[in-house]
Write a protein that holds these residues in place. Structure first.
Motif, PDB file in Angstrom:
ATOM      1  N   LEU A 113      -5.347   6.168  -1.738  1.00 46.25           N
ATOM      2  CA  LEU A 113      -4.489   5.038  -1.435  1.00 46.25           C
ATOM      3  C   LEU A 113      -4.350   4.143  -2.659  1.00 46.25           C
ATOM      4  O   LEU A 113      -5.287   4.011  -3.448  1.00 46.25           O
TER       5      LEU A 113
ATOM      6  N   GLU B 296       0.834  -1.203   0.000  1.00 45.46           N
ATOM      7  CA  GLU B 296       0.000   0.000   0.000  1.00 45.46           C
ATOM      8  C   GLU B 296       0.869   1.253   0.000  1.00 45.46           C
ATOM      9  O   GLU B 296       1.988   1.243   0.512  1.00 45.46           O
TER      10      GLU B 296
ATOM     11  N   GLY C 164      -0.871   6.892   2.107  1.00 46.53           N
ATOM     12  CA  GLY C 164      -1.346   7.376   3.392  1.00 46.53           C
ATOM     13  C   GLY C 164      -0.634   8.657   3.805  1.00 46.53           C
ATOM     14  O   GLY C 164       0.321   9.089   3.163  1.00 46.53           O
TER      15      GLY C 164
END
Length: 120
Positions: free
Chosen positions: A20, A6, A9
Motif C-alpha cells: 500500500l 491511498e 489495495g
C-alpha cells in the motif's frame, strides 16, 4: 489542509503480498508521524503500524509483526505498507493517517481508505 490518498489495495490469495502507498496532496507530510489503520466489516478501526518523521522508529500491532513493514520516502512524500504472508483475517479497509506528534494518540488527517481482500 492535507489530503491523504491511498493506493495499492486489491484481492490476493492467502500467503500473498501487497504494498500500500499513501501520498498526500496539498502539503508535505515529511515532518508528520504517519500510520496505517484498518477496519474490517462489523469491527472497530484498529491500529496496524506507525512510523516517525524520519523513519527511525516504527511500531506494529502484534497481529502483523513480522509480516508487515511500514516505511517512508520523504523525498517522494510517500508512506508505504508492505504486507507479506497475508491472511484472510487481514481483510479490511486500510486507512492512512497523519499527526504532528503521534497517530497513536490522535489523528489530524485520514485517507479515504483502500480495500484489501485476502481469499482463503
Amino acid at each position: 489542509q492535507v489530503q491523504l490518498v491511498e493506493s495499492g489495495g486489491g484481492l490476493v490469495q492467502a500467503g500473498g503480498s501487497l504494498r500500500l502507498s499513501c501520498a498526500p496532496s496539498g502539503r508535505t507530510v515529511s515532518v508528520y508521524h504517519m500510520g496505517w489503520f484498518r477496519q474490517a466489516p462489523g469491527k472497530e478501526r484498529e491500529f496496524v503500524a506507525a512510523i516517525n518523521w524520519n523513519g527511525a522508529s516504527t511500531e506494529y500491532a502484534d497481529s502483523v509483526k513480522g509480516r508487515f513493514t511500514i516505511s517512508r520516502d520523504n523525498a517522494k512524500n510517500t508512506v508505504y505498507l508492505q504486507m507479506n504472508s497475508l491472511k484472510p483475517e487481514d481483510t479490511a479497509v486500510y486507512y492512512c493517517a497523519a499527526h504532528r506528534l503521534s497517530v497513536r494518540a490522535n489523528v489530524d488527517y485520514w485517507g479515504q481508505g483502500t480495500q484489501v481482500t485476502v481469499s482463503s
